[in-house]
Enzyme design. Structure first.
Site, mmCIF file in Angstrom:
data_model
loop_
_atom_site.group_PDB
_atom_site.id
_atom_site.type_symbol
_atom_site.label_atom_id
_atom_site.label_comp_id
_atom_site.label_asym_id
_atom_site.label_seq_id
_atom_site.Cartn_x
_atom_site.Cartn_y
_atom_site.Cartn_z
ATOM 1 N N ASP A 30 0.876 -1.216 0.165
ATOM 2 C CA ASP A 30 -0.126 0.085 -0.087
ATOM 3 C C ASP A 30 0.769 1.101 0.166
ATOM 4 O O ASP A 30 0.975 2.001 1.072
ATOM 5 C CB ASP A 30 -1.042 0.072 1.269
ATOM 6 C CG ASP A 30 -1.961 1.261 1.397
ATOM 7 O OD1 ASP A 30 -1.833 1.938 0.323
ATOM 8 O OD2 ASP A 30 -2.258 1.495 2.587
ATOM 9 N N ASP A 36 0.787 4.356 -1.029
ATOM 10 C CA ASP A 36 0.314 5.595 -0.795
ATOM 11 C C ASP A 36 -0.426 5.646 0.565
ATOM 12 O O ASP A 36 -1.075 6.720 0.861
ATOM 13 C CB ASP A 36 -0.539 6.094 -1.860
ATOM 14 C CG ASP A 36 -1.686 5.390 -2.253
ATOM 15 O OD1 ASP A 36 -2.087 4.607 -1.203
ATOM 16 O OD2 ASP A 36 -2.407 5.557 -3.218
ATOM 17 N N ASP A 46 -7.364 -0.643 -5.748
ATOM 18 C CA ASP A 46 -6.923 0.524 -5.847
ATOM 19 C C ASP A 46 -6.419 0.967 -7.267
ATOM 20 O O ASP A 46 -5.550 0.205 -7.514
ATOM 21 C CB ASP A 46 -5.959 0.887 -4.768
ATOM 22 C CG ASP A 46 -5.597 2.210 -4.507
ATOM 23 O OD1 ASP A 46 -5.924 3.163 -5.457
ATOM 24 O OD2 ASP A 46 -4.789 2.627 -3.603
ATOM 25 N N ASP A 58 -2.065 3.381 -6.694
ATOM 26 C CA ASP A 58 -1.340 3.235 -5.334
ATOM 27 C C ASP A 58 -0.412 4.129 -5.058
ATOM 28 O O ASP A 58 0.424 4.139 -4.368
ATOM 29 C CB ASP A 58 -0.884 1.757 -5.311
ATOM 30 C CG ASP A 58 -0.612 1.202 -3.707
ATOM 31 O OD1 ASP A 58 -1.711 1.887 -3.043
ATOM 32 O OD2 ASP A 58 0.079 0.431 -3.583
ATOM 33 N N ASN A 77 -12.335 7.318 -7.660
ATOM 34 C CA ASN A 77 -13.135 6.303 -6.765
ATOM 35 C C ASN A 77 -13.021 4.979 -7.247
ATOM 36 O O ASN A 77 -13.716 4.159 -6.722
ATOM 37 C CB ASN A 77 -14.550 6.751 -6.355
ATOM 38 C CG ASN A 77 -15.300 6.850 -7.683
ATOM 39 O OD1 ASN A 77 -15.034 6.359 -8.609
ATOM 40 N ND2 ASN A 77 -16.641 7.259 -7.375
ATOM 41 N N ASN A 79 -14.257 3.298 -9.544
ATOM 42 C CA ASN A 79 -15.548 2.633 -9.972
ATOM 43 C C ASN A 79 -15.714 2.446 -11.342
ATOM 44 O O ASN A 79 -16.731 1.917 -11.669
ATOM 45 C CB ASN A 79 -16.885 3.029 -9.192
ATOM 46 C CG ASN A 79 -17.098 4.466 -9.971
ATOM 47 O OD1 ASN A 79 -16.286 5.021 -10.849
ATOM 48 N ND2 ASN A 79 -18.127 5.035 -9.561
ATOM 49 N N GLU A 110 -19.546 10.834 -14.032
ATOM 50 C CA GLU A 110 -19.861 10.797 -12.482
ATOM 51 C C GLU A 110 -21.204 11.666 -12.257
ATOM 52 O O GLU A 110 -22.004 11.090 -11.497
ATOM 53 C CB GLU A 110 -18.640 11.029 -11.717
ATOM 54 C CG GLU A 110 -17.755 9.843 -11.450
ATOM 55 C CD GLU A 110 -18.085 8.865 -10.416
ATOM 56 O OE1 GLU A 110 -19.118 9.250 -9.709
ATOM 57 O OE2 GLU A 110 -17.766 7.816 -10.288
ATOM 58 N N SER A 122 -13.946 -14.383 11.977
ATOM 59 C CA SER A 122 -13.514 -15.316 11.097
ATOM 60 C C SER A 122 -14.770 -15.743 10.038
ATOM 61 O O SER A 122 -14.730 -16.144 8.869
ATOM 62 C CB SER A 122 -12.894 -16.668 11.405
ATOM 63 O OG SER A 122 -13.962 -17.062 12.657
HETATM 64 CA CA CA Z 1 -15.355 7.247 -10.916
#
Ligand code: CA
Length: 413
Positions: free
Chosen positions: A35, A37, A56, A59, A79, A81, A95, A113
């Site tokens: 990860d 960022d 992501d 990154d 985002n 998506n 968007e 779990s």
């Molecule tokens: Ca988007």
């Protein structure tokens, strides 16, 4: 017995740190290994990556990850998506056109779990060892702490589950929700883990709201000794502390479904006299785990009926506390409801169909809900939400077909 010992060690490693050391610092927060960022989202699947939280797409930029609003800048898919760019007339971003007024929301689960779909494939304990084709799966399993969040009832997205998770149903309802899921569950976690798991929850107050589940369904009573079980007042305090922390972080307009504990006596009742893949009965298997310190639930997975009954009694009391909190407490940024964890209903309906109840329990550990059960959980929880709490799931996005036509699979998972 070598295989049995490996299995006992695996279970001990998975559950010992958080489940069986009262008073010790908990290990309830697991963050992605890769990860760059530091935004808690990762581009790779394993090690708390995209199997756990939506992938992501950048990154190297902490402001880019699922759950942020990105209607103003059409250039980048902030985002993740898969919806980006400007409409042909150039007056608005996609968007703005497809997502902004659609009431999008992410799916989050805080849990244990069972929330992470713990599963040890049966092939692991077969005497002849693993086929080469199977090794890749084994490696992925270890990378995911023996959990399969990609197939879990709340945040699953794997094609094999055929749309039967809350996240995939939320995505089907509104394609703007693509990749917006976070599974924060950790093996062995219990009510007091909530306050820690909230710190691993990636959301800022101005972000897209969420539909969150809180599901610690057994570890508060799964202890070494009956006396160690979480008491009702402790449980209340721990939940309230966690909910207050959540309220401080969760975007306004979010919804939370608080779930109760299960009655784990069903495990012994269904499994004890059956044969485990190792060639012993489950009763003998549980006893072996007990002796080798690998028993994930000594209060329920035991021949001691009094212990099983007392664990279930406490589980029922703790569920009542959760129900009461959901009924009485009001929070600034989220609306909350309570739901019994519907395991009993699943068993009842399964038996009514003349099916074998053992299929609902993980065959290797004899403890967790099976992946078949995860599909049924997704169906029942979704039914509960849509019938009794429709505001929790939001409206159907009228632009879904247009999104599909323009953006295809939106980059996949
Ligand atoms: Ca988007």
């Amino acid at each position: 017995m070598r295989t049995a010992w490996i299995l006992a060690i695996l279970l001990a490693v998975s559950f010992f740190p958080a489940a069986q050391v009262p008073g010790e610092r908990e290990e309830s927060i697991h963050r992605p290994l890769v990860d760059l960022d530091g935004d808690l989202y990762a581009p790779e699947a394993g090690f708390r990556g995209s199997d756990w939280k939506g992938r992501d797409s950048d990154d190297l930029d902490a402001s880019v990850h699922p759950g942020v609003w990105d209607s103003e800048n059409g250039m980048f898919d902030d985002n993740c998506n898969g919806i980006h760019g400007w409409t042909p007339d150039g007056y608005q971003t996609y968007e703005e056109k497809f997502c902004k007024d659609s009431q999008p929301r992410g799916v989050v689960i805080f849990g244990d779990s069972a929330a992470a779909a713990f599963h040890i494939p049966k092939q692991w304990v077969k005497d002849k060892g693993l086929t080469p084709a199977y090794r890749e799966l084994v490696v992925r399993d270890v990378h995911n702490e023996m959990d399969w969040p990609q197939k879990s009832w709340a945040t699953g997205f794997d094609p094999s589950i055929e749309g039967r998770s809350i996240y995939l149903r939320m995505r089907e309802r509104n394609l703007a929700n693509h990749r917006d899921y976070q599974n924060l569950a950790v093996n062995g976690a219990k009510a007091r883990s909530l306050v820690e798991q909230v710190t691993n929850f990636q959301r800022r107050p101005g972000d897209i709201p969420v539909l969150a589940f809180i599901a610690y369904i057994g570890n508060d009573v799964c202890k070494k000794n009956i006396e160690d079980m979480t008491k009702t007042e402790e449980f209340r305090d721990q939940l309230l502390q966690g909910l207050a922390a959540l309220d401080a972080k969760i975007p306004a307009g979010s919804h939370v479904l608080l779930m109760g504990l299960v009655d784990g006596r069903i495990l012994w009742n269904v499994m004890s006299e059956r044969m485990h893949p190792l060639g012993i009965t489950y009763a003998e298997f549980y006893e072996f785990l007990h002796e080798s310190q690998g028993n994930p639930c000594r209060t329920w997975l035991t021949s001691d009926k009094a212990s099983r009954d007392r664990a279930s009694e406490r589980a029922r009391e703790l569920s009542s506390v959760a129900r009461q909190i959901a009924a009485e407490r009001k929070y600034t940024n989220f609306e909350m409801a309570y739901m019994d964890f519907p395991l009993e209903r699943i068993f009842t309906e399964w038996l009514a169909q003349g099916k074998d109840p053992a299929e609902l329990i993980e065959s290797v550990d004899g403890f967790h809900p099976s992946h078949t059960t995860h599909r049924l959980l997704a169906d029942i929880v979704w039914e509960e939400l849509t019938l009794r709490h429709p505001s929790f799931v939001g409206p159907v996005n009228p632009h879904n077909d247009a999104i599909r036509a323009q953006f295809g699979d939106q980059g996949g998972h």
